[in-house]
Design an enzyme around this catalytic site. Structure first.
Site, PDB file in Angstrom:
ATOM      1  N   ILE A  37       0.832  -1.210   0.000  1.00  0.00           N
ATOM      2  CA  ILE A  37       0.000   0.000   0.000  1.00  0.00           C
ATOM      3  C   ILE A  37       0.864   1.256   0.000  1.00  0.00           C
ATOM      4  O   ILE A  37       0.536   2.250  -0.660  1.00  0.00           O
ATOM      5  CB  ILE A  37      -0.948  -0.031   1.229  1.00  0.00           C
ATOM      6  CG1 ILE A  37      -1.951  -1.187   1.097  1.00  0.00           C
ATOM      7  CG2 ILE A  37      -1.689   1.288   1.380  1.00  0.00           C
ATOM      8  CD1 ILE A  37      -2.798  -1.445   2.341  1.00  0.00           C
ATOM      9  N   SER A  47      -5.665   0.014  11.039  1.00  0.00           N
ATOM     10  CA  SER A  47      -6.239  -1.213  10.464  1.00  0.00           C
ATOM     11  C   SER A  47      -7.627  -1.429  11.048  1.00  0.00           C
ATOM     12  O   SER A  47      -7.866  -1.102  12.227  1.00  0.00           O
ATOM     13  CB  SER A  47      -5.340  -2.395  10.835  1.00  0.00           C
ATOM     14  OG  SER A  47      -6.044  -3.612  10.668  1.00  0.00           O
ATOM     15  N   LYS A  71      -2.594  -0.630  16.525  1.00  0.00           N
ATOM     16  CA  LYS A  71      -3.406   0.072  15.520  1.00  0.00           C
ATOM     17  C   LYS A  71      -4.549   0.810  16.231  1.00  0.00           C
ATOM     18  O   LYS A  71      -4.944   1.896  15.835  1.00  0.00           O
ATOM     19  CB  LYS A  71      -3.947  -0.911  14.486  1.00  0.00           C
ATOM     20  CG  LYS A  71      -2.853  -1.536  13.613  1.00  0.00           C
ATOM     21  CD  LYS A  71      -2.260  -0.539  12.658  1.00  0.00           C
ATOM     22  CE  LYS A  71      -1.203  -1.116  11.753  1.00  0.00           C
ATOM     23  NZ  LYS A  71      -0.627  -0.124  10.849  1.00  0.00           N
ATOM     24  N   TYR A 126      -0.495  -6.263  17.056  1.00  0.00           N
ATOM     25  CA  TYR A 126      -0.750  -5.440  15.870  1.00  0.00           C
ATOM     26  C   TYR A 126      -2.052  -4.645  16.054  1.00  0.00           C
ATOM     27  O   TYR A 126      -2.080  -3.418  15.900  1.00  0.00           O
ATOM     28  CB  TYR A 126      -0.841  -6.377  14.661  1.00  0.00           C
ATOM     29  CG  TYR A 126      -1.255  -5.746  13.356  1.00  0.00           C
ATOM     30  CD1 TYR A 126      -0.310  -5.192  12.501  1.00  0.00           C
ATOM     31  CD2 TYR A 126      -2.594  -5.718  12.958  1.00  0.00           C
ATOM     32  CE1 TYR A 126      -0.684  -4.623  11.293  1.00  0.00           C
ATOM     33  CE2 TYR A 126      -2.982  -5.155  11.756  1.00  0.00           C
ATOM     34  CZ  TYR A 126      -2.015  -4.609  10.926  1.00  0.00           C
ATOM     35  OH  TYR A 126      -2.400  -4.048   9.737  1.00  0.00           O
TER      36      TYR A 126
END
Ligand SMILES: NC(=O)c1ccc[n+]([C@@H]2O[C@H](COP(=O)([O-])OP(=O)(O)OC[C@H]3O[C@@H](n4cnc5c(N)ncnc54)[C@H](OP(=O)(O)O)[C@@H]3O)[C@@H](O)[C@H]2O)c1
Length: 331
Positions: free
Chosen positions: A62, A189, A219, A215
């Site tokens: 991305i 995310s 986030k 993670y």
């Protein structure tokens, strides 16, 4: 707005919300394509002419798509990577794809954003070389298999997603403040919806470590800190956004989530579709309101599950922890 226009807008809003709640169709390319039909005009092709943009983790996935998109909109783009060779390869590919790009439109910078000393040194060097920075896109992300600490002693997802980006922004404030419309974007995310704020244990020292949980927690932290950072940097007129890209087929997903990729691959977004909201937030005029969480060009709720809610006190507490970890004296 006439009656037909009003009905259409109501349907668009209802469809958009249903896609968000249903997760799978919303996060895949199905959601992207359905929502796209309701978007207004894209930013014009020269929207970022004369601007300078820095994108971290820009050598693949991305981040690379964001960098190429920013250059297409006229910006000079600093592909900021931790491996110069990987950065140079990405730069060559971006330039080869778009014959109108000049070599000076896309440049490679090296910084490991999880290493706080490297961030300080990079920012000091960059502020001496670049007069104005208009866009700062914190895209670098990591989903580790096991608990890892950086040289500074911080859990790696916390360092990569939160400490490094906040420190880098703080140190680049002098050149961001010279822009007439500076914007900072944190790539979060949708996974953050599954976790609350790790206010008691930001370094994930307790409990059985899971890379996916680490993670999602960090986030979540990016999203929870966005309003605080927006207030903190408002004096420099900086707009701050967090966002999520949906699910995009990238090298990171192939390596970290191979099973998920096998199941969802036909419906995954392209990296370019994952990059769309970052490009829109960077280029749309006027700047959208600062401090919120975005997906597919719209502001999104901070929570869907009651279990993930937290108090302002906890938000402040975890902010003070992060500020202390990077040496901010007046959080
Ligand atoms: N793909 C998705 O479906 C999805 C969904 C939700 C959120 N996101 C978020 O979107 C962003 C991009 O995701 P992606 O799927 O494109 O990931 P990716 O393919 O794994 O790319 C991640 C990029 O971050 C870089 N990076 C990691 N740690 C770094 C560090 N310490 N310093 C500098 N660069 C670092 C990587 O560099 P190296 O090549 O050197 O490792 C790579 O360029 C991430 O923040 C990710 O969490 C992605």
């Amino acid at each position: 707005m006439n009656v037909v226009g009003g009905m259409r807008s109501l349907l668009d809003t209802a469809l958009d919300r249903a896609l968000d709640l249903a997760i799978v169709p919303g996060y895949t390319s199905v959601g992207y394509r359905l929502r796209q039909t309701a978007w207004g005009e894209d930013p014009p092709p020269d929207a970022l002419r004369g601007q300078t943009a820095l994108v971290t983790g820009a050598n693949r996935g991305i981040g690379k798509a964001i960098a190429a998109g920013l250059a297409r909109l006229g910006a000079t783009v600093l592909l900021t990577v931790r491996d110069r060779e990987a950065g140079e390869r990405a730069r060559e590919e971006i330039i080869a794809d778009q014959p109108q790009f000049q070599p000076a439109d896309v440049l490679v910078e090296v910084c490991d954003v999880a290493n706080l000393d490297a961030v300080r040194a990079f920012a000091a060097d960059l502020t001496g070389r670049v007069r104005t920075l208009d866009l700062l896109i914190h895209n670098a992300g990591v989903l580790p298999a096991t608990r890892t600490e950086t040289d500074d002693g911080h859990e790696i997802t916390l360092a990569t997603h939160v400490l490094g980006p906040v420190l880098l922004t703080e140190r680049l404030l002098p050149i961001l403040a010279k822009s007439s419309d500076p914007r900072v974007i944190l790539m979060s995310s949708g996974g953050m919806y599954t976790q609350s704020l790790p206010a008691d244990d930001p370094e994930y020292l307790g409990g059985r470590y899971s890379g996916a949980t680490a993670y999602a927690r960090t986030k979540r932290l990016q999203v929870a800190l966005t309003p605080i950072l927006a207030r903190r940097w408002a004096n420099q007129h900086i707009s701050v956004y967090s966002m999520h890209p949906g699910w995009a087929d990238t090298p990171g997903v192939a390596t970290s989530l191979p099973g998920f990729r096998v199941l969802t691959r036909p419906a995954l977004r392209t990296p370019e579709e994952g990059a769309d909201t970052a490009l829109w937030l960077a280029a749309t005029r006027p700047a959208p309101p600062s401090g919120g969480f975005w997906h597919d060009r719209r502001p999104r709720p901070e929570h869907y599950l009651p279990l993930t809610r937290y108090s302002d006190r906890d938000r402040e507490r975890v902010w003070r922890y992060c500020a202390g970890a990077i040496g901010i004296e007046n959080p």
